[in-house]
Write a protein that holds these residues in place. Structure first.
Motif, mmCIF file in Angstrom:
data_model
loop_
_atom_site.group_PDB
_atom_site.id
_atom_site.type_symbol
_atom_site.label_atom_id
_atom_site.label_comp_id
_atom_site.label_asym_id
_atom_site.label_seq_id
_atom_site.Cartn_x
_atom_site.Cartn_y
_atom_site.Cartn_z
ATOM 1 N N ASP A 90 46.381 41.090 40.035
ATOM 2 C CA ASP A 90 46.248 42.452 39.520
ATOM 3 C C ASP A 90 47.608 42.992 39.110
ATOM 4 O O ASP A 90 48.655 42.606 39.656
ATOM 5 C CB ASP A 90 45.627 43.367 40.582
ATOM 6 C CG ASP A 90 44.200 42.969 40.906
ATOM 7 O OD1 ASP A 90 43.556 42.356 40.036
ATOM 8 O OD2 ASP A 90 43.730 43.277 42.020
ATOM 9 N N THR A 91 47.596 43.913 38.154
ATOM 10 C CA THR A 91 48.844 44.501 37.691
ATOM 11 C C THR A 91 49.440 45.388 38.775
ATOM 12 O O THR A 91 48.743 45.851 39.686
ATOM 13 C CB THR A 91 48.609 45.330 36.425
ATOM 14 O OG1 THR A 91 47.704 46.410 36.725
ATOM 15 C CG2 THR A 91 48.002 44.464 35.324
ATOM 16 N N ALA A 92 50.734 45.633 38.668
ATOM 17 C CA ALA A 92 51.419 46.446 39.675
ATOM 18 C C ALA A 92 50.846 47.852 39.734
ATOM 19 O O ALA A 92 50.664 48.414 40.827
ATOM 20 C CB ALA A 92 52.921 46.485 39.370
ATOM 21 N N ASP A 93 50.554 48.440 38.580
ATOM 22 C CA ASP A 93 49.999 49.793 38.571
ATOM 23 C C ASP A 93 48.638 49.835 39.247
ATOM 24 O O ASP A 93 48.318 50.787 39.971
ATOM 25 C CB ASP A 93 49.886 50.305 37.134
ATOM 26 C CG ASP A 93 51.236 50.639 36.534
ATOM 27 O OD1 ASP A 93 52.206 50.755 37.305
ATOM 28 O OD2 ASP A 93 51.333 50.766 35.296
ATOM 29 N N HIS A 94 47.805 48.806 39.013
ATOM 30 C CA HIS A 94 46.483 48.769 39.649
ATOM 31 C C HIS A 94 46.619 48.638 41.163
ATOM 32 O O HIS A 94 45.895 49.311 41.919
ATOM 33 C CB HIS A 94 45.675 47.608 39.092
ATOM 34 C CG HIS A 94 44.337 47.435 39.752
ATOM 35 N ND1 HIS A 94 43.279 48.282 39.529
ATOM 36 C CD2 HIS A 94 43.901 46.512 40.656
ATOM 37 C CE1 HIS A 94 42.244 47.899 40.241
ATOM 38 N NE2 HIS A 94 42.591 46.823 40.939
ATOM 39 N N ILE A 249 46.701 40.261 22.921
ATOM 40 C CA ILE A 249 47.316 40.928 24.072
ATOM 41 C C ILE A 249 47.041 40.090 25.306
ATOM 42 O O ILE A 249 45.902 39.674 25.549
ATOM 43 C CB ILE A 249 46.761 42.350 24.263
ATOM 44 C CG1 ILE A 249 46.859 43.142 22.953
ATOM 45 C CG2 ILE A 249 47.517 43.084 25.362
ATOM 46 C CD1 ILE A 249 46.262 44.535 23.034
ATOM 47 N N ALA A 250 48.058 39.837 26.107
ATOM 48 C CA ALA A 250 47.929 38.980 27.287
ATOM 49 C C ALA A 250 47.028 39.631 28.332
ATOM 50 O O ALA A 250 46.928 40.866 28.411
ATOM 51 C CB ALA A 250 49.311 38.711 27.885
ATOM 52 N N PRO A 251 46.351 38.832 29.156
ATOM 53 C CA PRO A 251 45.465 39.392 30.185
ATOM 54 C C PRO A 251 46.179 40.306 31.172
ATOM 55 O O PRO A 251 45.566 41.231 31.710
ATOM 56 C CB PRO A 251 44.907 38.147 30.886
ATOM 57 C CG PRO A 251 45.065 37.046 29.903
ATOM 58 C CD PRO A 251 46.303 37.363 29.121
ATOM 59 N N THR A 252 47.460 40.063 31.411
ATOM 60 C CA THR A 252 48.193 40.897 32.361
ATOM 61 C C THR A 252 48.439 42.302 31.842
ATOM 62 O O THR A 252 48.809 43.184 32.611
ATOM 63 C CB THR A 252 49.538 40.244 32.696
ATOM 64 O OG1 THR A 252 50.269 40.010 31.469
ATOM 65 C CG2 THR A 252 49.332 38.928 33.416
#
Length: 452
Positions: A90-94, A249-252
């Motif tokens: 998961d992304t850092a913001d998530h 756009i990359a999945p991340t």
């Protein structure tokens, strides 16, 4: 004793039942310790926290950001929910948002241990937030429910409570269509060009010059790309192939953690190519943190273009550009293509982004034909029209069809011209004979005559 609840939960429960240990004071791990675990810091961790402590955030938020992005600078003494989310990709913001929501619930509802979890208490707290906070709608409430479900499910595995149900599974998600806290509108055709042109009069905003900002609006209004996705784009994200230009756009960087592959219209590609030629590979096209308050940037351009930011239809913020692109796409795409273009998993979600236009609706309604039209024929036209209908009913290709039509229409008992609907009894018999004549049966075995 501290590890007893996780290693031997049944034994620990027996000790509690016989009064040999206190379940509230010993042997259980607190939920707050499971959320953000106790760590052993390495050299450089404090420097990383100081580097993330900017833009007005708190030191605790900076520390958690370092926990997500710099896991090489510390060692966990136990497993943590924050580290588990990061390991899932998961992304850092998530991750930070999930942890923040869970922590808010734990503090407000007083959940300290697993036994304290209460679905009813969470429901009451969420209801209070929806009633007292203007920025807390049904969508936000559902996000908190999903975060607590995920956290409780993870805690079940860590606390060895596999036989117990998730205490928050019984809470039903709310219908988000009935409570829209921020209604958005689309930019009509007469507003799009003035917004783009206004950037040259306003100048640089949030470190984005007029040319870059104008291109940003064109991409967002055409390809339905979100603000944060735009902020992550580089020149190499726009690929040119045999079928034209595509935006990858990359999945991340996407919201659904899936790669986005969006075809770029030729008209936009022609404008993008010379602009991209001026940019360096590896450098963000629209750098900075403007995406955190993209609406403030857009408001300045709207004011110069003399376009209202808020009307009775809703707000025209940056996310409304996505509504605009999907609505424009609905005019030329089938539903299944529109869903793929919007990158939604459900068509119901896509339909919430499609807005009706009164002018276009009126133009389409005018194309509807008149239903139930009745035509009257004169006496001279009657036989001709009737023959056409009888050609269909009586069998014009059969032998003797003309004779049968003549006999049936000049019968003494026939008082009404033959029509395809509403036949009289005499007409019905006429048409039955016509159908038999058009499809003769094999001869009878004894008489050798037709069986009609």
């Amino acid at each position: 004793m501290r590890e007893l609840p996780t290693q031997s939960p049944r034994l620990f429960q027996k000790l509690i039942e016989n009064g040999l240990t206190n379940a509230s004071a010993i042997g259980r791990r607190k939920l707050s310790d499971l959320l953000v675990v106790i760590i052993e810091e390495r050299n450089g961790f404090d420097l990383a926290v100081a580097a993330f402590n900017r833009h007005g955030n708190t030191r605790e938020h900076a520390r958690r950001k370092a926990l997500v992005l710099r896991q090489d600078l510390y060692v966990c003494k136990h497993e943590g929910f924050l580290q588990s989310l990061s390991a899932d990709g998961d992304t850092a913001d998530h991750v930070l948002q999930m942890v923040s929501r869970v922590e808010a619930v734990l503090t407000a509802c007083g959940f300290q241990y697993w036994e304290d979890f209460s679905a009813e208490r969470l429901k009451q707290w969420l209801h209070q937030q929806r009633q007292t906070r203007a920025d807390f709608g049904t969508t936000t409430s559902n996000h908190y429910i999903k975060a607590m479900r995920s956290f409780a499910h993870w805690c079940k595995r860590q606390l060895k409570r596999g036989g117990e149900a998730n205490p928050f599974d019984e809470i039903e998600l709310l219908n988000t269509s009935k409570d829209i806290r921020r209604k958005r509108r689309v930019a009509n055709e007469s507003e799009i060009e003035p917004i783009v042109l206004a950037t040259h009069s306003v100048g640089t905003v949030k470190r984005l010059n007029p040319e870059d900002r104008a291109m940003l609006y064109r991409v967002a209004l055409t390809l339905a790309v979100r603000a944060k996705e735009c902020a992550s784009l580089m020149p190499e994200n726009f690929l040119v192939g045999s079928d034209g230009m595509r935006l990858v756009i990359a999945p991340t960087e996407t919201k659904n953690s899936k790669e986005a592959n969006i075809p770029v219209p030729s008209a936009l590609a022609e404008v993008l190519k010379p602009w991209l030629a001026k940019k360096e590979n590896g450098q963000r096209l629209w750098p900075g943190t403007w995406y955190r308050d993209a609406a403030d940037m857009l408001r300045q351009d709207l004011a110069k273009a003399k376009i209202e930011y808020e009307t009775k239809e809703g707000f025209l913020d940056f996310h409304a550009a996505r509504h605009t692109a999907i609505t424009r796409g609905s005019r030329v795409m089938p539903v299944i293509d529109l869903k793929n273009f919007a990158r939604h998993s459900k068509i119901e979600t896509t339909m919430r982004y499609v807005h009706a236009c009164d002018e276009q609706l009126r133009a389409k309604v005018e194309l509807l034909p008149l239903l139930g039209r009745t035509e009257k024929y004169s006496d001279t036209d009657g036989p001709k029209k009737c023959d056409q209908k009888c050609d269909h009913r009586c069998g014009s290709t059969s032998q003797g069809a003309s004779l049968r039509r003549t006999n049936c229409h000049h019968s003494e008992n026939d008082t009404t011209p033959c029509v395809c609907k509403g036949l009289l009894s005499v007409d019905t018999e006429c048409h039955k004979r016509g159908r038999r004549g058009s499809n003769p049966q094999p001869p009878d075995r004894q008489s050798g005559t037709l069986t009609n």
